[in-house]
Design a protein around this motif. Structure first.
Motif, PDB file in Angstrom:
ATOM      1  N   GLU A 151       0.398  -0.668   0.609  1.00  0.00           N
ATOM      2  CA  GLU A 151       0.367   0.072  -0.429  1.00  0.00           C
ATOM      3  C   GLU A 151       1.121   1.453  -0.143  1.00  0.00           C
ATOM      4  O   GLU A 151       1.091   2.374  -0.934  1.00  0.00           O
ATOM      5  N   GLU A 182      -7.413  -1.777   7.995  1.00  0.00           N
ATOM      6  CA  GLU A 182      -7.463  -2.717   7.286  1.00  0.00           C
ATOM      7  C   GLU A 182      -8.826  -3.008   8.181  1.00  0.00           C
ATOM      8  O   GLU A 182      -9.313  -4.172   7.349  1.00  0.00           O
ATOM      9  N   PRO A 186     -11.272  -0.365   4.685  1.00  0.00           N
ATOM     10  CA  PRO A 186      -9.973  -1.676   4.055  1.00  0.00           C
ATOM     11  C   PRO A 186     -10.564  -0.562   2.694  1.00  0.00           C
ATOM     12  O   PRO A 186     -11.008  -1.546   1.985  1.00  0.00           O
ATOM     13  N   GLY A 187      -9.171  -1.127   1.701  1.00  0.00           N
ATOM     14  CA  GLY A 187      -9.041  -0.791   0.160  1.00  0.00           C
ATOM     15  C   GLY A 187      -9.120   0.995   0.146  1.00  0.00           C
ATOM     16  O   GLY A 187      -8.814   1.209  -1.109  1.00  0.00           O
ATOM     17  N   SER A 190      -5.616   2.409  -1.158  1.00  0.00           N
ATOM     18  CA  SER A 190      -4.533   1.373  -2.183  1.00  0.00           C
ATOM     19  C   SER A 190      -4.413   2.571  -3.405  1.00  0.00           C
ATOM     20  O   SER A 190      -5.387   3.524  -3.369  1.00  0.00           O
ATOM     21  N   CYS A 339      -7.099  -4.113  -6.606  1.00  0.00           N
ATOM     22  CA  CYS A 339      -7.234  -4.440  -5.468  1.00  0.00           C
ATOM     23  C   CYS A 339      -7.841  -5.306  -4.560  1.00  0.00           C
ATOM     24  O   CYS A 339      -8.837  -5.592  -4.063  1.00  0.00           O
ATOM     25  N   SER A 341      -9.158  -6.566  -1.635  1.00  0.00           N
ATOM     26  CA  SER A 341      -9.043  -5.857   0.886  1.00  0.00           C
ATOM     27  C   SER A 341      -9.925  -6.942   0.695  1.00  0.00           C
ATOM     28  O   SER A 341     -11.426  -7.831   0.704  1.00  0.00           O
TER      29      SER A 341
END
Length: 438
Positions: A151, A182, A186-187, A190, A339, A341
């Motif tokens: 990341e 996380e 999440p994501g 990214s 991504c 995630s």
């Protein structure tokens, strides 16, 4: 969209020339009577010292108390418990120090260095270049690039980390940041920003139900959600709302998860563009965007905003259902997400159930350690056996019979059985008394 990940460079509201919102130290917080504050502190101390029990059986009470606002003296500690970062730290003792000693990737270090002075430059922690606040911020952000090298660093993480550092030391702030990146969002950070684009479409779809007028206007002006909600969501409103409102929103966010971020965004859109009167001064795309960049102080005021957020009927189930719909549309137009995630967890309850704190059951430890070999026979037992040897031996009645007497007694002495009712049920979080980080 390529420049959106460099949030502070691409958004006018984030530019260093304008600076962020007024410093936290100068923002007036909602007045809470001292007696009420002391009562809340006492209740929160009881919860924190028996956290696992409260989380398992009284989660609704925790949610209500988060909605009322966490006492300032305990806010940092409460955020760690709610996010699960305290357990994460205990599972990774020494990891942050290990990352802190590593040099880091130069490509990220240069960007982080440039961003340090942009985070709350008037706050006493970050006011001086090279001061302890900026040093800790650099350490936390650098450690994250090493912890998640795939990341790296995203500029929207800097204000998140800065707010955490105002409430806790660097190591605790690092693990809290890890949980946000996380578990909660999440994501979001990214490289391709796919997760934030999906959530933009989810927000827009939910707006259709919450405020059809605002939805119709934004559709007519062809304003993509990514243009106004990126900074809101990626920074968790830390660069948008007055400081007192930021803290109240974060209290609820750590407890209930991303639905609080969605609700805040929907409330702001509804009260900015949700009526014909409000739209009279927003005839074009430019005017609409300017209105969303300069939100009315009234709708961002702590008491008003929090009450609106609490009452807005948007649930985790609605968000997840809409997520599946938007994900299907994304795959039809863009293909699979690049991504991968992990699924997001909606708040403290979901995190505690997904990652229960690891405990070692208390095992009885003998005070005398006997070397391996035949078990010793107590002297009293030996004398009785000798006296019985002089008389008639009776296998049925002889307590010294093999497999029935001394060996079993020795086993009981060396390995006593402990009833489950006598085992410690003490919460992991209450085994030590913590100093409050002010």
């Amino acid at each position: 969209l390529e420049g959106t990940r460099g949030l502070c460079d691409s958004r006018r509201a984030c530019s260093p020339a304008d600076g962020p919102l007024p410093p936290p130290s100068s923002c007036r917080l909602e007045e809470v009577p001292l007696e009420v504050l002391r009562q809340r502190e006492s209740k929160w101390l009881d919860m924190l010292n028996n956290w696992d029990k409260w989380m398992a059986k009284k989660h609704k009470k925790i949610r209500l108390r988060c909605q009322k606002g966490i006492p300032p003296s305990l806010r940092g500690r409460a955020w760690q418990y709610l996010s699960g970062s305290k357990v994460k730290l205990e599972q990774n003792i020494g990891k942050f120090d290990e990352l802190d000693l590593l040099p880091g990737d130069p490509k990220w270090l240069d960007v982080i260095e440039r961003d340090l002075h942009r985070q709350f430059p008037f706050h006493e922690m970050f006011v001086s270049r090279g001061g302890h606040g900026q040093q800790d911020l650099f350490r936390v952000l650098k450690a994250y690039t090493l912890y998640r090298p795939e990341e790296g660093y995203c500029q929207a993480q800097a204000p998140i980390a800065a707010v955490l550092l105002m409430h806790m030391p660097a190591e605790q702030a690092f693990w809290c940041l890890v949980q946000i990146c996380e578990k909660y969002l999440p994501g979001y950070y990214s490289e391709k920003l796919e997760a934030i684009q999906l959530d933009g479409q989810i927000l827009f779809s939910l707006l259709h139900k919450v405020s059809p007028v605002a939805y119709k206007h934004l559709s007519k002006q062809k304003i993509d959600p990514i243009l106004y909600m990126t900074e809101w969501f990626m920074c968790a409103f830390s660069r948008t709302l007055p400081w007192s409102s930021v803290l109240r929103v974060w209290d609820m966010f750590f407890c209930e998860g991303v639905k609080i971020i969605f609700r805040v965004g929907l409330v702001l859109l509804k009260h900015t563009l949700g009526s014909s009167d409000k739209l009279k001064s927003c005839q074009g795309q430019y005017e609409t965007m300017e209105r969303l960049r300069a939100l009315s102080p009234k709708i961002m005021q702590e008491t008003f905003l929090v009450q609106e957020v609490i009452e807005l009927p948007v649930t985790e189930r609605q968000i997840e259902r809409e997520h599946l719909i938007q994900l299907k549309k994304w795959r039809e137009t863009h293909g699979e997400l690049q991504c991968k995630s992990p699924p997001r967890l909606h708040g403290a309850k979901a995190i505690s159930e997904a990652e229960p704190p690891t405990r070692k059951a208390l095992e009885p430890v003998p005070s005398i350690i006997v070397p391996p070999g035949p078990a010793p026979v107590p002297k009293a037992r030996k004398s009785k056996e000798k006296s019985r040897e002089k008389g008639p031996a009776s296998p049925a009645n002889g307590p010294g019979a093999e497999g029935n007497g001394a060996p079993s007694l020795a086993r009981e002495l060396l390995h006593p059985q402990v009833s489950p009712h006598h085992q410690s049920k003490e919460s992991l979080s209450s085994r030590e008394s913590e100093d409050t980080y002010l």
